[in-house]
Design a protein around this motif. Structure first.
Motif, PDB file in Angstrom:
ATOM      1  N   ARG A   1       0.828  -1.197   0.000  1.00  0.00           N
ATOM      2  CA  ARG A   1       0.000   0.000   0.000  1.00  0.00           C
ATOM      3  C   ARG A   1       0.870   1.257   0.000  1.00  0.00           C
ATOM      4  O   ARG A   1       2.027   1.232   0.432  1.00  0.00           O
ATOM      5  CB  ARG A   1      -0.944  -0.006   1.199  1.00  0.00           C
ATOM      6  CG  ARG A   1      -1.885  -1.209   1.187  1.00  0.00           C
ATOM      7  CD  ARG A   1      -2.789  -1.222   2.397  1.00  0.00           C
ATOM      8  NE  ARG A   1      -3.777  -0.141   2.328  1.00  0.00           N
ATOM      9  CZ  ARG A   1      -4.619   0.139   3.325  1.00  0.00           C
ATOM     10  NH1 ARG A   1      -4.559  -0.548   4.463  1.00  0.00           N
ATOM     11  NH2 ARG A   1      -5.494   1.118   3.199  1.00  0.00           N
ATOM     12  N   LEU A   2       0.300   2.340  -0.489  1.00  0.00           N
ATOM     13  CA  LEU A   2       1.013   3.619  -0.582  1.00  0.00           C
ATOM     14  C   LEU A   2       0.109   4.728  -0.060  1.00  0.00           C
ATOM     15  O   LEU A   2      -0.989   4.933  -0.567  1.00  0.00           O
ATOM     16  CB  LEU A   2       1.409   3.910  -2.032  1.00  0.00           C
ATOM     17  CG  LEU A   2       2.084   5.258  -2.292  1.00  0.00           C
ATOM     18  CD1 LEU A   2       3.473   5.298  -1.656  1.00  0.00           C
ATOM     19  CD2 LEU A   2       2.187   5.527  -3.803  1.00  0.00           C
ATOM     20  N   LEU A   3       0.585   5.437   0.955  1.00  0.00           N
ATOM     21  CA  LEU A   3      -0.126   6.606   1.462  1.00  0.00           C
ATOM     22  C   LEU A   3       0.514   7.843   0.848  1.00  0.00           C
ATOM     23  O   LEU A   3       1.680   8.135   1.087  1.00  0.00           O
ATOM     24  CB  LEU A   3      -0.035   6.667   2.986  1.00  0.00           C
ATOM     25  CG  LEU A   3      -0.880   7.758   3.657  1.00  0.00           C
ATOM     26  CD1 LEU A   3      -2.370   7.476   3.478  1.00  0.00           C
ATOM     27  CD2 LEU A   3      -0.539   7.881   5.143  1.00  0.00           C
TER      28      LEU A   3
ATOM     29  N   THR B   1      -3.948  10.357   0.845  1.00  0.00           N
ATOM     30  CA  THR B   1      -4.781   9.535  -0.031  1.00  0.00           C
ATOM     31  C   THR B   1      -4.208   8.123  -0.112  1.00  0.00           C
ATOM     32  O   THR B   1      -2.996   7.935  -0.187  1.00  0.00           O
ATOM     33  CB  THR B   1      -4.832  10.139  -1.446  1.00  0.00           C
ATOM     34  OG1 THR B   1      -5.211  11.517  -1.348  1.00  0.00           O
ATOM     35  CG2 THR B   1      -5.845   9.401  -2.320  1.00  0.00           C
ATOM     36  N   ASN B   2      -5.095   7.135  -0.121  1.00  0.00           N
ATOM     37  CA  ASN B   2      -4.674   5.734  -0.146  1.00  0.00           C
ATOM     38  C   ASN B   2      -4.537   5.215  -1.576  1.00  0.00           C
ATOM     39  O   ASN B   2      -5.438   5.398  -2.400  1.00  0.00           O
ATOM     40  CB  ASN B   2      -5.685   4.865   0.611  1.00  0.00           C
ATOM     41  CG  ASN B   2      -5.837   5.286   2.060  1.00  0.00           C
ATOM     42  OD1 ASN B   2      -4.848   5.422   2.772  1.00  0.00           O
ATOM     43  ND2 ASN B   2      -7.067   5.493   2.487  1.00  0.00           N
ATOM     44  N   TYR B   3      -3.422   4.554  -1.844  1.00  0.00           N
ATOM     45  CA  TYR B   3      -3.166   3.948  -3.142  1.00  0.00           C
ATOM     46  C   TYR B   3      -2.516   2.579  -2.958  1.00  0.00           C
ATOM     47  O   TYR B   3      -2.142   2.196  -1.838  1.00  0.00           O
ATOM     48  CB  TYR B   3      -2.206   4.810  -3.975  1.00  0.00           C
ATOM     49  CG  TYR B   3      -2.775   6.116  -4.485  1.00  0.00           C
ATOM     50  CD1 TYR B   3      -3.543   6.161  -5.649  1.00  0.00           C
ATOM     51  CD2 TYR B   3      -2.522   7.318  -3.818  1.00  0.00           C
ATOM     52  CE1 TYR B   3      -4.042   7.366  -6.133  1.00  0.00           C
ATOM     53  CE2 TYR B   3      -3.018   8.521  -4.286  1.00  0.00           C
ATOM     54  CZ  TYR B   3      -3.782   8.535  -5.445  1.00  0.00           C
ATOM     55  OH  TYR B   3      -4.270   9.728  -5.918  1.00  0.00           O
TER      56      TYR B   3
ATOM     57  N   ILE C   1       1.068   8.897 -10.347  1.00  0.00           N
ATOM     58  CA  ILE C   1       1.191  10.032  -9.435  1.00  0.00           C
ATOM     59  C   ILE C   1       2.439  10.856  -9.745  1.00  0.00           C
ATOM     60  O   ILE C   1       2.400  12.083  -9.763  1.00  0.00           O
ATOM     61  CB  ILE C   1       1.253   9.537  -7.967  1.00  0.00           C
ATOM     62  CG1 ILE C   1       0.058   8.641  -7.649  1.00  0.00           C
ATOM     63  CG2 ILE C   1       1.307  10.723  -7.016  1.00  0.00           C
ATOM     64  CD1 ILE C   1       0.168   7.950  -6.298  1.00  0.00           C
ATOM     65  N   ILE C   2       3.530  10.162  -9.996  1.00  0.00           N
ATOM     66  CA  ILE C   2       4.794  10.835 -10.258  1.00  0.00           C
ATOM     67  C   ILE C   2       4.761  11.450 -11.657  1.00  0.00           C
ATOM     68  O   ILE C   2       4.045  10.969 -12.544  1.00  0.00           O
ATOM     69  CB  ILE C   2       5.965   9.835 -10.099  1.00  0.00           C
ATOM     70  CG1 ILE C   2       7.268  10.558  -9.828  1.00  0.00           C
ATOM     71  CG2 ILE C   2       6.056   8.890 -11.266  1.00  0.00           C
ATOM     72  CD1 ILE C   2       8.372   9.644  -9.333  1.00  0.00           C
TER      73      ILE C   2
ATOM     74  N   MET D   1       4.994   5.455   2.069  1.00  0.00           N
ATOM     75  CA  MET D   1       4.423   6.779   1.918  1.00  0.00           C
ATOM     76  C   MET D   1       5.138   7.476   0.759  1.00  0.00           C
ATOM     77  O   MET D   1       6.337   7.283   0.556  1.00  0.00           O
ATOM     78  CB  MET D   1       4.630   7.632   3.173  1.00  0.00           C
ATOM     79  CG  MET D   1       3.978   7.148   4.421  1.00  0.00           C
ATOM     80  SD  MET D   1       4.321   8.293   5.812  1.00  0.00           S
ATOM     81  CE  MET D   1       3.293   9.687   5.353  1.00  0.00           C
ATOM     82  N   LEU D   2       4.398   8.284   0.038  1.00  0.00           N
ATOM     83  CA  LEU D   2       4.974   9.260  -0.883  1.00  0.00           C
ATOM     84  C   LEU D   2       4.649  10.626  -0.297  1.00  0.00           C
ATOM     85  O   LEU D   2       3.468  10.992  -0.174  1.00  0.00           O
ATOM     86  CB  LEU D   2       4.396   9.125  -2.283  1.00  0.00           C
ATOM     87  CG  LEU D   2       4.713  10.285  -3.247  1.00  0.00           C
ATOM     88  CD1 LEU D   2       6.227  10.398  -3.505  1.00  0.00           C
ATOM     89  CD2 LEU D   2       3.972  10.101  -4.578  1.00  0.00           C
TER      90      LEU D   2
END
Length: 351
Positions: A28-30, A40-42, A50-51, A348-349
């Motif tokens: 998962r990525l927050l 936001t959850n990804y 996103i990048i 996280m990002l």
């Protein structure tokens, strides 16, 4: 802001990841926006959406060595050694077959100076003396030291992973897919989430991927034992940034592109080697940069990182980047949403 207790938080034990994700890029990525404060959850593979094209993704290509050795003292008692400074003295090791390193030693009784610890394949370790709070140890063997180390050594997993260390999956999963420079005693865990496919997709949309090296040492994990965090002293770690890497980063920065650092180790290396006006210098040496709130970032525009331990220098670093309250609030949200924490956890990002 500078009190150690300001960086504490409660984490249920079941939030600490004990095993890696089955698929690296399906963790998962927050996504945390510093300006809006929105989280936001990804899924991590969503990173490609996103990048931005033109961004530079900076990864740490250090490789974790199997530096945990289990042997016997001359008295027959069990002893365990963790090699701390493998990246130093590499040429001498290859030339002589001997290797001297600062080490942690775990045994029922403190080893005596001049005593020996014996391992399989004829490897012997002599305790030469003290090196700060640790030991200075000389290894000798009839074969190539590195070959023996990779035969009998184990991956030194963090102590919060409460299971038998180094299962078959740990040998591959406690390593980034781009690890190539031997020397770390722990992995740059933010890089665990990248798969070959995801890296290819990022390159396909115009993201530049640059490799640097910082060999993660024991100092990164030394607990902060002072109440005022400004009085903590970071240990140094060996880093290297090539001219090619610095040129790509400097050109991108000059052109308005973002520098996205993967992991706190990449952040520290880049910031250590950057001038006050944000220009990166190539070179190698010892990085002892300690980043805590109040630090002014010179080159890093965004970072990918895992969720860090309470009261750790890593938590202080991300708090310096995004603000302590915003980080702790996002951690609280992550706990509520079932995110997995620490080395094998989610990411996280922060931008």
């Amino acid at each position: 802001m500078f009190t150690l207790d300001d960086y504490d938080y409660d984490l249920p034990d079941d939030c600490i990841a004990q095993k890696p994700s089955v698929q690296r890029d399906q963790s998962r990525l927050l996504h945390l926006n510093r300006q809006s404060g929105k989280a936001t959850n990804y899924v991590f593979s969503d990173l490609k959406n996103i990048i931005s094209p033109g961004d530079v993704l900076v990864i740490n290509n250090t490789e974790v060595i199997p530096g945990r050795l289990i042997g016997r003292k001359e008295t027959g008692g069990k002893a365990e050694i963790l090699i701390l400074t493998y990246s130093k003295g590499q040429e001498a090791r290859k030339a002589s077959g001997e290797f001297t390193s600062t080490c942690l030693i775990k045994s029922t009784k403190k080893p005596k100076i001049g005593s020996f610890i014996c391992f399989d394949h004829g490897l012997r370790a002599e305790v030469l003396g003290l090196s700060g709070e640790n030991f200075l140890v000389k290894f000798t063997c009839d074969e190539d030291f590195d070959e023996i180390l990779y035969k009998i050594g184990k991956v030194p997993l963090p102590p919060y992973i409460k299971r038998e260390t180094e299962s078959s999956e740990d040998k591959t999963m406690y390593q980034t897919i781009y690890a190539s420079q031997k020397g770390a005693i722990a992995a740059p865990t933010a890089g665990f989430h990248f798969s070959e496919n995801l890296l290819s997709q990022l390159e396909a949309i115009g993201v530049k991927i640059v490799q640097i090296t910082l060999h993660i040492g024991y100092g990164t994990f030394v607990p902060v034992r002072v109440s005022d965090i400004r009085n903590h002293q970071m240990h140094s770690e060996t880093y290297s940034i090539t001219t090619q890497a610095s040129d790509i980063i400097n050109d991108a920065k000059a052109g308005g592109a973002r520098i996205v650092a993967v992991g706190t180790t990449s952040v520290r290396s880049l910031e250590f080697a950057a001038s006050e006006d944000g220009r990166l210098s190539p070179g190698s040496g010892e990085c002892d940069l300690y980043i805590y709130p109040g630090y002014r970032f010179k080159i890093v525009d965004a970072m990918i990182t895992n969720f860090h331990l309470p009261k750790s220098t890593l938590l202080m670093l991300v708090s310096a980047f995004a603000g302590r309250d915003l980080i702790l609030n996002s951690y609280k949200q992550a706990i509520q949403n079932g995110y997995r924490f620490y080395s094998y956890g989610d990411a996280m990002l922060i931008e």
